[in-house]
Design a protein around this motif. Structure first.
Motif, PDB file in Angstrom:
ATOM      1  N   VAL A 190     -43.976  -4.291 -25.560  1.00  0.00           N
ATOM      2  CA  VAL A 190     -43.533  -5.687 -25.487  1.00  0.00           C
ATOM      3  C   VAL A 190     -44.773  -6.573 -25.526  1.00  0.00           C
ATOM      4  CG1 VAL A 190     -42.333  -7.433 -24.119  1.00  0.00           C
ATOM      5  CG2 VAL A 190     -41.461  -5.082 -24.183  1.00  0.00           C
TER       6      VAL A 190
ATOM      7  N   CYS B 102     -42.037   2.114 -21.753  1.00  0.00           N
ATOM      8  CA  CYS B 102     -42.255   0.737 -22.212  1.00  0.00           C
ATOM      9  C   CYS B 102     -43.595   0.236 -21.697  1.00  0.00           C
ATOM     10  CB  CYS B 102     -41.137  -0.173 -21.722  1.00  0.00           C
ATOM     11  SG  CYS B 102     -41.374  -1.894 -22.210  1.00  0.00           S
TER      12      CYS B 102
ATOM     13  N   ALA C 296     -38.079 -10.141 -25.473  1.00  0.00           N
ATOM     14  CA  ALA C 296     -37.522  -9.199 -24.491  1.00  0.00           C
ATOM     15  C   ALA C 296     -37.113  -9.972 -23.240  1.00  0.00           C
ATOM     16  CB  ALA C 296     -38.557  -8.139 -24.157  1.00  0.00           C
TER      17      ALA C 296
ATOM     18  N   LEU D 169     -32.919  -7.567 -25.457  1.00  0.00           N
ATOM     19  CA  LEU D 169     -33.521  -8.724 -26.127  1.00  0.00           C
ATOM     20  C   LEU D 169     -32.699  -9.982 -25.847  1.00  0.00           C
ATOM     21  CD1 LEU D 169     -34.408  -7.100 -29.596  1.00  0.00           C
ATOM     22  CD2 LEU D 169     -35.807  -7.236 -27.526  1.00  0.00           C
TER      23      LEU D 169
ATOM     24  N   VAL E 162     -36.349  -5.350 -18.898  1.00  0.00           N
ATOM     25  CA  VAL E 162     -36.630  -3.928 -19.137  1.00  0.00           C
ATOM     26  C   VAL E 162     -36.151  -3.165 -17.915  1.00  0.00           C
ATOM     27  CG1 VAL E 162     -38.398  -2.211 -19.676  1.00  0.00           C
ATOM     28  CG2 VAL E 162     -38.697  -4.570 -20.456  1.00  0.00           C
TER      29      VAL E 162
ATOM     30  N   VAL F 200     -34.594  -1.836 -23.178  1.00  0.00           N
ATOM     31  CA  VAL F 200     -35.110  -3.205 -23.281  1.00  0.00           C
ATOM     32  C   VAL F 200     -33.999  -4.061 -23.870  1.00  0.00           C
ATOM     33  CG1 VAL F 200     -36.871  -4.696 -24.295  1.00  0.00           C
ATOM     34  CG2 VAL F 200     -37.461  -2.353 -23.645  1.00  0.00           C
TER      35      VAL F 200
END
Length: 477
Positions: A195, A278, A253, A267, A256, A265
């Motif tokens: 991210v 991640c 994002a 969005l 998470v 994740v």
């Protein structure tokens, strides 16, 4: 300074590049130097950021070289059944890689500490805080039972920054990670979601993809590396996508979360991306809270960065600051220059104010992006692009040395004054661009012209030959 017998007392908070370079410079000038560091000499640049991450990149480069050697006629095979050759896989031993990175970083830290001690620098391990003008108090034990009070004529604050953490994506050190936590992984991430597509995000996405992980890069912008030269960013994004990386542009994002066996994740538009791990690469926060700066009246920006001028002075006399905790330019080389400049200014030595335009910087993706001087965007903002300045670019693919080495992606770009030919800036994208940029950095620093660069001999064949070619194409009659 009182009587001439007493040495100038300098206390430095933080042992990263800004701090340790200030300590070396101060010791050289004959000052009495105390360096306060909580984690280890070298700071995060050596222990958790620059040294291990660029070592990881070096490993990725080695993997890429083995994979791509076949196009140069090198075939790696092992005998299989009935003596028929079988191609072996390039296997990456992840635990060994991370162990090497961290042991190398630790060794670098120990070397620095020995060199400082040899120069007579006193190193105090603990949490430092400015209690009053000229007084630093260090909590030298966990829980703050033992205190060390140090008097200073000059204080240099070089406390660095830490990865920014979001409440909606709290790192846990196992599946959701900051870049400092990546090196604790025992096995390679099967599918790493990154991210943030700034320098840190792009570098790790590049390295892990080459090492064989599936990688998804979530970028809130139109293009990866929004702060870099547009041509360079476009080329890197093409390389990423060709390598099989999933690049999600204009995607933000929202949160998470851990799943049973990985991460999810979510969005902003409701889409969900699933992976094994991640990496949160969403910027950093300066470590300036709670060390007595506000009480002392030191000016900070809204984000908590210390406001400094070009000689690393704050608004408070005899307090200087260097590195990522300042509002200057978050680069190890700039931090080091700020640290040295602060000491020279404090001790009355000859000082050249730092010119940020002359700073060479590098993005360690594969290929690398190196830049120095004005960018095309800078000149466009000033209204000088194409009126007073000229830009010329040659792809690396036409360079004979690049052909010999199998290099296809990259370019050399020079920006120069139309009237005088003085080099105003440069961009190099290619293998080891960090090494190739130096002649352009010299040109920008010393205001050399394209003709002066073009008249110097470059080795044939060499990548640097492309720098000469671009310079000659820009010849001013």
């Amino acid at each position: 300074m009182g009587n001439s017998e007493r040495k100038h007392r300098i206390v430095i908070l933080g042992g990263g590049p800004g701090g340790y370079e200030a300590a070396f410079a101060a010791a050289q000038q004959g000052a009495e130097v105390t360096l306060v560091e909580r984690a280890g000499v070298g700071g995060s640049a050596v222990l958790t950021d620059v040294v291990p991450s660029k070592s990881l990149v070096a490993t990725a480069d080695a993997v890429a070289a083995v994979r791509e050697s076949e196009q140069l006629g090198v075939q790696t095979t092992v005998p299989g059944a009935a003596g028929k050759p079988v191609r072996p896989e390039v296997v990456v031993n992840f635990a060994t890689i991370n162990k090497r990175l961290m042991s190398m970083a630790a060794a670098q830290s120990v070397d620095l500490q020995h060199m400082l001690e040899e120069d007579g620098v006193r190193i105090v391990h603990g949490e430092g805080r400015i209690e009053a003008p000229g007084t630093v108090v260090v909590a030298t034990a966990k829980g703050g039972k033992d205190f060390d009070t140090i008097t200073a004529d000059t204080i240099v604050v070089a406390v660095g920054a830490s990865p920014r953490e979001l409440d909606s994506a709290k790192p846990d050190g196992e599946r959701i990670l900051t870049w400092k936590q990546l090196y604790d992984l025992k096995e390679q991430p099967e599918h790493l979601i990154v991210v943030g597509s700034g320098v840190t995000g792009a570098e790790f996405a590049s390295a892990y993809r080459i090492l064989g992980s599936e990688v998804t890069l979530i970028s809130s912008r139109e293009q990866v590396l929004p702060g870099e030269d547009k041509d360079a960013a476009e080329l890197i994004q093409n390389v990423f996508e060709r390598s099989g990386m999933h690049v999600l542009s204009r995607s933000r994002a929202d949160k998470v979360e851990r799943t049973a066996d990985g991460v999810r994740v979510t969005l902003a538009d409701g889409r969900e991306v699933f992976g094994s791990h991640c990496l949160m690469a969403v910027g950093s926060i300066p470590n300036t809270a709670g060390i007595g700066l506000e009480e002392l009246g030191v000016q900070l920006t809204e984000s908590g960065h210390i406001k400094v001028n070009r000689v690393a002075s704050t608004n408070v006399p005899s307090v200087y600051a260097a590195g990522d905790c300042t509002n200057f330019f978050p680069l190890a080389s700039v931090a080091a220059m700020q640290g040295r400049t602060a000491i020279m200014h404090a001790m009355g030595d000859v000082v050249r104010p730092i010119d940020l335009r002359n700073v060479a910087s590098n993005v360690f993706t594969s290929p690398e992006i190196a830049t120095v001087g004005y960018s095309e965007q800078d000149l466009e903002d000033l209204g000088e692009l194409h009126t007073r300045s000229v830009v010329h670019k040659i792809p690396l693919g036409v360079n004979p040395r690049a052909k010999m080495s199998g290099v296809k992606d990259g370019f050399v770009k020079i920006i120069a004054s139309k009237r005088t030919g003085v080099v105003q800036g440069g961009v190099i994208v290619g293998p080891r661009a960090s090494e190739l940029i130096f002649p352009l950095a010299l040109a920008v620093e010393h205001m050399l012209t394209v003709d002066q660069i073009g008249s110097a001999f470059a080795v044939y064949p060499s990548m640097t030959g492309s720098i000469s070619d671009v310079a000659r194409d820009l010849h001013v009659r």
